[in-house]
Each structure stands twice: as C-alpha cells, then as structure tokens.
Design a protein around this motif. Structure first.
Motif, mmCIF file in Angstrom:
data_model
loop_
_atom_site.group_PDB
_atom_site.id
_atom_site.type_symbol
_atom_site.label_atom_id
_atom_site.label_comp_id
_atom_site.label_asym_id
_atom_site.label_seq_id
_atom_site.Cartn_x
_atom_site.Cartn_y
_atom_site.Cartn_z
ATOM 1 N N UNK A 13 -19.597 4.664 -1.347
ATOM 2 C CA UNK A 13 -18.519 4.360 -0.407
ATOM 3 C C UNK A 13 -17.738 5.645 -0.126
ATOM 4 N N UNK A 64 -22.165 -7.043 3.898
ATOM 5 C CA UNK A 64 -22.423 -6.293 2.663
ATOM 6 C C UNK A 64 -22.742 -7.248 1.519
ATOM 7 N N UNK A 92 -22.808 2.802 -4.421
ATOM 8 C CA UNK A 92 -23.105 2.588 -2.996
ATOM 9 C C UNK A 92 -22.728 3.814 -2.176
ATOM 10 N N UNK A 101 -21.715 -6.717 -5.579
ATOM 11 C CA UNK A 101 -22.306 -6.750 -6.918
ATOM 12 C C UNK A 101 -21.982 -8.033 -7.666
ATOM 13 N N UNK A 115 -12.844 -9.901 -3.505
ATOM 14 C CA UNK A 115 -11.877 -8.799 -3.429
ATOM 15 C C UNK A 115 -12.162 -7.885 -2.251
ATOM 16 N N UNK A 116 -13.398 -7.828 -1.808
ATOM 17 C CA UNK A 116 -13.697 -7.155 -0.537
ATOM 18 C C UNK A 116 -13.066 -7.945 0.608
ATOM 19 N N UNK A 176 -17.388 -2.869 -13.387
ATOM 20 C CA UNK A 176 -18.419 -3.260 -12.419
ATOM 21 C C UNK A 176 -18.063 -2.757 -11.030
ATOM 22 N N UNK A 177 -16.797 -2.961 -10.630
ATOM 23 C CA UNK A 177 -16.410 -2.593 -9.260
ATOM 24 C C UNK A 177 -16.489 -1.084 -9.049
ATOM 25 N N UNK A 182 -13.735 -0.637 -0.580
ATOM 26 C CA UNK A 182 -15.040 -0.732 0.073
ATOM 27 C C UNK A 182 -14.910 -1.407 1.433
ATOM 28 N N UNK A 183 -14.273 -2.582 1.428
ATOM 29 C CA UNK A 183 -14.146 -3.332 2.680
ATOM 30 C C UNK A 183 -13.237 -2.601 3.659
ATOM 31 N N UNK A 199 -10.447 -9.692 0.317
ATOM 32 C CA UNK A 199 -9.003 -9.386 0.204
ATOM 33 C C UNK A 199 -8.689 -8.070 0.931
ATOM 34 N N UNK A 200 -9.498 -7.045 0.660
ATOM 35 C CA UNK A 200 -9.270 -5.750 1.297
ATOM 36 C C UNK A 200 -9.391 -5.836 2.807
ATOM 37 N N UNK A 201 -10.418 -6.534 3.277
ATOM 38 C CA UNK A 201 -10.617 -6.682 4.726
ATOM 39 C C UNK A 201 -9.495 -7.472 5.368
ATOM 40 N N UNK A 212 -18.890 -10.588 3.143
ATOM 41 C CA UNK A 212 -19.164 -9.990 1.838
ATOM 42 C C UNK A 212 -19.604 -11.116 0.914
ATOM 43 N N UNK A 253 -13.315 -2.619 -4.782
ATOM 44 C CA UNK A 253 -13.844 -3.634 -3.860
ATOM 45 C C UNK A 253 -12.987 -3.693 -2.605
ATOM 46 N N UNK A 254 -11.673 -3.654 -2.770
ATOM 47 C CA UNK A 254 -10.769 -3.634 -1.606
ATOM 48 C C UNK A 254 -11.037 -2.398 -0.759
ATOM 49 N N UNK A 295 -16.386 -9.255 -6.860
ATOM 50 C CA UNK A 295 -16.259 -8.150 -5.902
ATOM 51 C C UNK A 295 -16.203 -8.686 -4.475
ATOM 52 N N UNK A 317 -20.237 0.164 -8.985
ATOM 53 C CA UNK A 317 -21.008 -0.212 -7.793
ATOM 54 C C UNK A 317 -20.447 0.425 -6.522
ATOM 55 N N UNK A 318 -19.136 0.558 -6.446
ATOM 56 C CA UNK A 318 -18.575 1.230 -5.262
ATOM 57 C C UNK A 318 -19.061 2.682 -5.228
#
Lengths: 253, 359
Positions: A122, B54, A120, B57, B64-65, A112-113, A86-87, B67-69, B26, A83-84, B61, A116-117
């Motif tokens: 990514x 985005x 998608x 799911x 945590x997206x 799950x992460x 992805x962003x 978090x990444x951003x 997200x 997830x991290x 997620x 789905x990543x």
C-alpha cells in the motif's frame, strides 16, 4: 543589553509550525510523542500538503494525535489503522495517507493488518513509535518489551519462557516485498531529530511514487511507564534499546 | 422493457453495487456468499466505474477498510456470512459510534460457532439488537428474493448516507444461492470528488482546506457527560429512523383471522402455507417485515384486533418472536415454529405446526 532587546521578530531563528495546534500536549514530560508530532507537522507544512494529508491515529497514548496536528484525522480501532489507510489511499490515491501507531497497536493486536498492508505494498506511510511498553494503560508489557525489563505485568522482569521474546517487527517488515523504505530512528537529541525528520519526509515523498509502503520506526522513551526521569530515560534507551533495536535504514529502494 | 438476467442473489449484490455507483468493496471469502467478491473480481469495475475491489486478509480488516473508506465520504461496503459478521461486529460498533455510512451484507448460515454452511436466520438478534458493544442500531433490510438483493444495495446506500449510519442487508443462504430473474435498474454514476465535497465536507476526511476546521472521525469521548450527550443524539436518530423508514409487506391480511410473521426466505415459503390454509377454509395471512430495524410495530399492532393467533416462522430457535410478543402484549396468542442448523422447513410442515397451534 536587556532580554527585551533580544526578543524581536528579526532575531527569531525557530518557531512552532502552525500545523501544530496551540494545544497543551497530554503526553508526559520527556515522552517522544510530542517531538515526533512536531516533526510530522513540520514535514506536512514544508511539503505544502496540509489539504492532501489524512492521518490515522491508533489506540494508545497517541489516540489523541488528532488534537495536535491540524489535518483531517481518522481514529482507528486498536491495531486496525493500516486497514483504514489501505482503503483511504486506494479510494483517494492523490492523498498522502499515514498511520501513527505504537508498539502495542502495531506489533501486538495489529500484527495482521500491518503485515498485510505492507505486503500488499500500500502506498502509505507508517510511523511506528516503539517505547517497549504500554503507556496508556499504565505500563504493561508490550511485544517489544526487552528481556528482563520490569513492567506492570512483568514485575520480575520479562522472561522468555513465560512471556516469549521481544518482537523485532521492523526487521520482519523489511523482508516484505511490498515495502520500499524501512528505517529505524530515534529523537533523543537534535542530530537524531534531524535524521528522523529526513526519514519521515522521504516516506511521505515515496507514497506518491507508487513504490510501496514506507515504514519509519522511532525508538522512543516512556518515562512514566519505565518509571525513569527524562534524562536518564534517554540514557536507558541508548544503553538497552539501541543494542537490541539498532538504528539505521534496513531497506531503501 | 428493462433487461432481466438470471442470477444468484449473491451475484445480484455485486451487479447492484457496480450499478449504483459504489466506490469500494472490501471482503474476505466465506461460504455461502463468496460469489459477491468473485463476481466483482470477474467484472473488474475498477476499469469501468473506478470502483475499488479488494480481498482483505480477514473480516476484521475488511470492516476496518470499510471504516476508512466511509471516513472519506465514499460509498463503501463489505459482505460476509455469520461467523465473519461476528468478527466485524467491533468495526460495526465503531462505524455506528462514529456515525459513518456503509453497507454490510450478511448472507446468514447456521451457527453458533463455525456452524454449517446451510441457510439460517440465526443472526436476527445480532443484526437488530446490536452485535457489537454499546448502545447502537444498524438499519436492517431483509431481502426475500434475488431482486431484493439487487434493489436493496442502492436503498441501503441511500439510507446509510441519509442517517450516516451502517445499514445491513440481512439475507440468508437461500436468497444468496438461489437463481432468479433480476430486473436491472438504470445505472447511477459514482459521486465525483466535487459532489462528495459538497455532501460530506462538514465531516469527511477528504483533506483539510483553508475554509473549514480539520475533520476528525472518532468514537472516543473520555468524559462521561460528553459520551452521554452523544448517545442521546444517537437515540434521537434511531427514533427518527423508526418514525420514517419502516418497510413491510402483507399477503392476504385483509380478512385474516390468523397471521404468520416471517422475513426473508421464510416469507416466500409461508405464502404456500397461506394457500394450503385457505384451501382448508382457514383465513391466514402474512406480515413480512422488510426492515427488521426499524421493526413494523405499528403495522403489526393494527392487525392484532382482528387476529385469533400469530405464529412467527423463522430459521432459528425463536428470535423475532420476542419482538412480536412485545407488540401483541398478551392480546393474542403468539406461537413460534422454526428449524435450525440449516434445515429449511416445507410449507406442509409449517402448515401442520400452524394447525396444531389453533386447535
């Protein structure tokens, strides 16, 4: 001839990449993590992408990967690295983004992460260390633990009726439309190390070609968790893990 | 004159995000806030400002997206409603523990569990006292109108980056679903890569260059003394937030003998309670906390000497009332009136409850 006559710069045939920091690894002797770290550091150095690479470390033994490879790192919550990534990749498409995850992180709490990543598509790299056990917490059963394998939470061996079956998550990942390159490698001898390095380099190159997710599993040893000395551990891995987790490319497009 | 558009509170969040230079959203659908992502998807800001949107799911997620951003120094956000925010609490703890800026919007619905899809303020404790594990705080803004929903997005990002801390907009189903006129603000462009580098280069993961050591974003400290030192630093930051960022408004408090404290949609409804009270010769006023953390303790404390009673009115079983009692400290009687499960009380009902407390 004295040994001092041999140890000279002109005779040097191999050196540590400067991207591998001069830090003492916390990994146990014989553990595969150190070798895979070295491979990643070498690939980043050889591709000249230190300033363009973001690593994402998991929860597990390799949580401290950021102490060893000299790039910017994010440390994810357990299982959430994709997830991290992805962003990070979507917000900075010009960067090389990779996750580094163990089997507990990727194939149990983070299913799950990762699914789905990858689904998608990514444009990231996933390095998946499968040593069939939870190392950091003291050798408990992992989703990838083999049937019959003794761990701290399967003291009489993993039984399908009690614990279910070992998860071949890489085979599942290969089925997803979003992945472009899915391979299973190992690092127990120089030949295997060279193959894994090629695979990781290809995965990094793919991530700039908008082809989707590249997924590199490395079947690995965990001497402390398995309670087997390093040399025998390599043999145990070849005898027991390779038949269930066969090496090679599953997808390359 | 600035343009005014009729929109839902949820839509206001989406338009404000695009307008104030948000880099990424997200999210995961959940009633009653799904219009936030629906509006963003309809507006396609990736074609105009370059903002990433985005559908993840899961809420896990999504956060945590975020978090990444946030690790990349980007202005990133998510929105959800109560059950989804519960799922995000792990991530919010990590964001706080890694000192990362971000915006989380909670359009509250009734709980516990799956609860209802009707409005609630039942997540006050979760928002202001933690939610996730460990000693951390989020800055919490409580909107009372669609305009607030719009304006607080930009404010939230300002505060998030000023303190490198998650900021929550704690709305509710009333504010999210209600349509009101919203005045649009001048737009801000997204930050350029150079601006992010200048602002966040000391900590963000934007690629290690030769002029600095590698940046690592982590909330891990295995040694007890290291963790304690970090926690003390966090507490100092929260004290600074408490000193500088308190926001509140008052309504007819100058001559008030009695005070209602209410936030969000309840502060709007209670304005009518004040009118009814004053028609009946009772001098009633309202203190509306706009920031729930930091709580307007000093403003409330300053009013206590003139008051004969305080009543907290909330859409829950009595959560904020505990903070009011801490400030009142037994000097003035503090009562509570609330409805739960998505029931929103009428001004008359609240007035009747209030009158009973002062008899």
């Amino acid at each position: 001839m004295d040994i001092k006559d041999i140890i000279k710069p002109e005779n040097k045939v191999y050196g540590r990449t400067p991207l591998l920091k001069d830090a003492i690894l916390h990994y146990c002797p014989g553990c595969s993590h150190g070798v895979v770290h070295k491979i990643i550091a070498e690939v980043i150095e050889e591709m000249g992408i230190q300033d363009k690479t973001i690593g994402i470390s998991p929860v597990g033994c390799s949580v401290f990967a950021y102490n060893y490879i000299d790039i910017d790192w994010q440390q994810a919550a357990h299982g959430r690295a994709p997830a991290l990534a992805t962003a990070t990749k979507r917000l900075m498409p010009d960067k090389y983004v990779f996750t580094y995850q163990g089997d507990g992180d990727l194939a149990s709490i983070g299913t799950a992460e990762i699914m789905h990543a990858c689904n998608r598509g990514e444009n990231i790299v996933v390095i998946f260390i499968n040593n069939a056990i939870y190392g950091m917490t003291g050798g408990q059963m992992a989703p990838t633990t083999l049937l019959g394998q003794v761990t701290a939470t399967t003291p009489y061996g993993r039984k399908a009726e009690l614990n279910g079956y070992p998860l071949k998550i890489t085979e599942l990942i290969a089925q997803l439309e979003g992945t472009c390159y899915v391979t299973r490698q190992s690092v127990q001898n120089p030949g295997a190390v060279r193959k894994t390095k090629k695979a990781i380099q290809k995965a990094f190159e793919n991530s700039m070609m908008k082809k989707g997710t590249s997924f590199v599993e490395v079947v690995s040893t965990c001497n402390s968790g398995w309670k087997i000395p390093p040399v025998q551990a390599n043999k145990w891995m070849e005898d027991n893990m390779f038949p269930f987790y066969p090496l090679g490319d599953m997808k390359d497009r | 004159m600035a343009e005014k558009i009729l929109m839902k509170g949820n839509e206001a969040i989406a338009y404000a995000a695009i307008n104030c230079g948000c880099d990424g959203y997200f999210g995961y659908p959940i009633t009653p806030q799904s219009e936030v992502m629906e509006t963003l998807m309809k507006e396609k800001p990736w074609e105009s400002t370059g903002m990433v949107v985005l559908q993840a799911e899961s809420e896990t997620a999504s956060i945590n997206m975020v978090y990444g951003g946030a690790c990349c120094g980007k202005k990133v956000m998510t929105s959800s409603s109560s059950p989804g925010i519960s799922l995000m609490c792990e991530g919010i703890s990590y964001l706080a523990g890694s000192e990362l800026p971000c915006l989380v919007v909670n359009v509250m619905r009734g709980g516990p569990g799956l609860g209802t899809i009707q409005p609630s303020q039942g997540d006050y404790f979760q928002a202001t006292k933690g939610g996730g594990h460990g000693d951390y705080r989020t800055i919490v803004l409580a909107p009372a109108s669609a305009q607030d929903m719009y304006d607080f997005v930009d404010l939230a990002f300002e505060l998030a980056f000023k303190y490198r801390n998650p900021v929550m907009i704690l709305g509710d189903g009333v504010i999210g679903q209600m349509m009101e006129k919203v005045e649009l603000r001048p737009s801000k462009p997204r930050r350029t890569e150079a601006e992010i580098r200048e602002l966040c280069s000391s900590w963000a993961t934007i690629g290690k260059t030769a002029d600095r050591p590698a940046n690592t974003i982590t909330s891990l400290a295995l040694q007890a003394d290291v963790q304690e030192r970090f926690n003390i630093k966090l507490q100092k930051k929260y004290a600074e937030v408490e000193a500088n960022e308190v926001r509140y408004s008052t309504y007819k408090c100058e001559d008030a003998d009695h005070l209602i404290v209410a936030f969000g949609c309840m502060s709007r409804i209670c304005e009518n309670v004040v009118e009814i009270a004053r028609e009946n010769g009772i001098k009633l006023g309202i203190l509306r906390p706009i920031t729930l953390f930091p709580y307007p303790k000093d403003a409330l404390n300053a009013l206590v000497p003139q008051l004969k009673s305080i009543m907290s009115v909330e859409l829950n079983a009595g959560q904020m009332v505990e903070d009011i009692k801490l400030v009142a400290d037994g000097r003035v009687p503090v009562s509570f009136y609330g409805r739960q499960g998505g029931v929103v009380p009428s001004p008359e009902e609240i007035y009747d409850a209030f009158v009973k407390t002062i008899k």
